[in-house]
Design a protein around this motif. Structure first.
Motif, mmCIF file in Angstrom:
data_model
loop_
_atom_site.group_PDB
_atom_site.id
_atom_site.type_symbol
_atom_site.label_atom_id
_atom_site.label_comp_id
_atom_site.label_asym_id
_atom_site.label_seq_id
_atom_site.Cartn_x
_atom_site.Cartn_y
_atom_site.Cartn_z
ATOM 1 N N ASN A 61 101.027 55.988 -0.571
ATOM 2 C CA ASN A 61 102.415 54.790 -1.942
ATOM 3 C C ASN A 61 102.038 55.153 -3.174
ATOM 4 O OD1 ASN A 61 103.572 54.759 0.156
ATOM 5 N ND2 ASN A 61 103.544 52.752 0.768
ATOM 6 N N PHE A 62 100.300 55.000 -3.168
ATOM 7 C CA PHE A 62 99.880 54.811 -5.024
ATOM 8 C C PHE A 62 99.640 55.714 -5.515
ATOM 9 C CE2 PHE A 62 96.209 54.468 -7.757
ATOM 10 C CZ PHE A 62 96.955 52.749 -8.357
ATOM 11 N N ALA A 63 99.706 57.022 -4.582
ATOM 12 C CA ALA A 63 99.566 58.165 -5.597
ATOM 13 C C ALA A 63 100.496 58.777 -5.459
ATOM 14 C CB ALA A 63 98.758 58.694 -4.491
ATOM 15 N N GLU A 64 101.165 58.090 -4.696
ATOM 16 C CA GLU A 64 103.206 58.401 -4.983
ATOM 17 C C GLU A 64 103.253 57.911 -6.082
ATOM 18 O OE1 GLU A 64 106.968 56.992 -3.237
ATOM 19 O OE2 GLU A 64 105.407 57.966 -1.782
ATOM 20 N N GLY A 65 102.887 56.728 -6.299
ATOM 21 C CA GLY A 65 103.809 56.067 -7.722
ATOM 22 C C GLY A 65 102.887 56.717 -8.611
ATOM 23 N N SER B 23 106.506 49.102 -9.476
ATOM 24 C CA SER B 23 107.136 49.552 -8.560
ATOM 25 C C SER B 23 105.861 50.474 -7.902
ATOM 26 C CB SER B 23 108.196 50.924 -8.304
ATOM 27 O OG SER B 23 107.538 51.760 -9.443
ATOM 28 N N ILE B 24 104.961 51.176 -8.476
ATOM 29 C CA ILE B 24 103.713 51.235 -8.189
ATOM 30 C C ILE B 24 102.494 50.273 -7.357
ATOM 31 C CG2 ILE B 24 101.151 52.048 -8.563
ATOM 32 C CD1 ILE B 24 102.670 53.994 -11.563
ATOM 33 N N ILE C 29 104.839 52.925 5.850
ATOM 34 C CA ILE C 29 106.825 52.953 5.772
ATOM 35 C C ILE C 29 107.172 54.115 6.024
ATOM 36 C CG2 ILE C 29 109.253 51.995 5.658
ATOM 37 C CD1 ILE C 29 107.911 50.575 3.066
ATOM 38 N N PRO C 30 107.179 54.778 7.759
ATOM 39 C CA PRO C 30 107.200 55.581 8.020
ATOM 40 C C PRO C 30 108.403 56.704 8.433
ATOM 41 C CG PRO C 30 106.715 54.124 10.034
ATOM 42 C CD PRO C 30 106.501 53.673 8.667
ATOM 43 N N ASN C 31 109.245 55.446 8.709
ATOM 44 C CA ASN C 31 111.164 56.238 8.741
ATOM 45 C C ASN C 31 111.265 56.513 6.769
ATOM 46 O OD1 ASN C 31 113.808 55.640 8.503
ATOM 47 N ND2 ASN C 31 113.526 54.958 10.209
ATOM 48 N N ILE C 32 111.629 57.456 7.146
ATOM 49 C CA ILE C 32 111.960 57.896 5.387
ATOM 50 C C ILE C 32 113.362 56.259 4.992
ATOM 51 C CG2 ILE C 32 113.595 59.868 6.046
ATOM 52 C CD1 ILE C 32 110.673 59.718 2.958
ATOM 53 N N VAL D 218 114.279 54.299 6.192
ATOM 54 C CA VAL D 218 113.751 52.885 5.566
ATOM 55 C C VAL D 218 112.833 53.035 4.244
ATOM 56 C CG1 VAL D 218 111.968 50.595 5.986
ATOM 57 C CG2 VAL D 218 113.568 51.334 7.583
ATOM 58 N N ARG D 219 112.355 53.643 3.852
ATOM 59 C CA ARG D 219 111.323 53.852 2.867
ATOM 60 C C ARG D 219 112.606 54.198 1.581
ATOM 61 N NH1 ARG D 219 106.087 57.520 2.050
ATOM 62 N NH2 ARG D 219 106.177 56.872 3.820
ATOM 63 N N LEU D 220 113.036 54.433 1.186
ATOM 64 C CA LEU D 220 114.429 54.541 0.010
ATOM 65 C C LEU D 220 115.108 53.730 0.772
ATOM 66 C CD1 LEU D 220 115.419 57.015 -2.027
ATOM 67 C CD2 LEU D 220 117.019 57.956 -0.022
ATOM 68 N N LEU D 221 115.232 52.882 1.320
ATOM 69 C CA LEU D 221 116.391 51.587 0.626
ATOM 70 C C LEU D 221 115.555 50.676 0.500
ATOM 71 C CD1 LEU D 221 118.924 50.227 1.774
ATOM 72 C CD2 LEU D 221 118.105 49.835 4.074
ATOM 73 N N SER D 222 113.848 50.969 1.276
ATOM 74 C CA SER D 222 113.262 49.794 0.650
ATOM 75 C C SER D 222 113.236 50.543 -0.845
ATOM 76 C CB SER D 222 111.912 49.811 0.779
ATOM 77 O OG SER D 222 111.510 50.360 0.542
ATOM 78 N N ARG D 223 113.012 51.090 -1.492
ATOM 79 C CA ARG D 223 112.442 51.558 -3.056
ATOM 80 C C ARG D 223 113.834 51.165 -4.088
ATOM 81 N NH1 ARG D 223 108.235 52.362 -0.195
ATOM 82 N NH2 ARG D 223 107.116 53.654 -1.026
#
Length: 179
Positions: free
Chosen positions: A17-21, A91-92, A101-104, A106-111
């Motif tokens: 998540n940190f690297a993605e941010g 956000s980072i 958050i393995p489910n893409i 749910v991950r997108l919705l959380s963002r």
């Protein structure tokens, strides 16, 4: 997230998540920097500088004429560019702490659901730091915001300052008439 974790060979959701941010932050900064070379955007950034100078002059109680406003600084602690940077950094930090958050979906919705909350926190952070900008610690923590602004503003000409002043005056008249 998961793609970054795979790329770096780690299963840590925090690191992914940190690297993605950080990648997202790099893309935002890179995009803002790159479009700054386009002639129309350079001009837009000049108007952005005129807006900052006008606000700075107004807040100092100075006369709003192009010649007077031209002497004021380009940086402003409550800039939209600073807001954007703070939202991305928050956000980072926030999404890194969430972990995997393995489910893409749910991950997108959380963002998406967290953006308004993070934006509200960023707004209040900018208000707070602007209020206490004379404090050396506050100046230190807002330094990245002011550096980021260097990408989105240019020194305006007198005509740009005239437009910014007129726009500001019209806005103030509308604001007063609403009250």
């Amino acid at each position: 997230g998961a793609g970054v974790e795979y790329l770096f060979g780690t299963s840590s959701g925090w690191i992914g998540n940190f690297a993605e941010g950080l990648i997202r932050l790099s893309l935002v900064i890179g995009y803002i920097w790159a479009i700054g070379f386009m002639p129309d955007i350079k001009r837009l950034y000049g108007y952005h500088g005129a807006e900052h100078k006008t606000i700075n002059a107004f807040e100092a109680g100075a006369e709003l004429t192009p010649q007077t406003v031209a002497r004021f600084p380009l940086e402003h602690p409550r800039c939209g560019t600073a807001f954007l940077l703070v939202v991305v950094v928050l956000s980072i930090l926030f999404f890194s702490l969430l972990g995997p958050i393995p489910n893409i979906a749910v991950r997108l919705l959380s963002r998406v659901l967290m953006v308004p909350i993070l934006a509200g926190i960023a707004f209040e952070y900018l208000r707070f730091t602007a209020k206490y900008i004379s404090n050396p610690f506050i100046r230190l923590i807002v330094a990245p915001n002011l550096l980021m602004q260097r990408l989105t503003k240019r020194e305006p000409d007198l005509q740009m300052l005239e437009v910014a002043i007129e726009s500001f005056n019209v806005m103030r008249e509308k604001e007063i008439s609403i009250i």
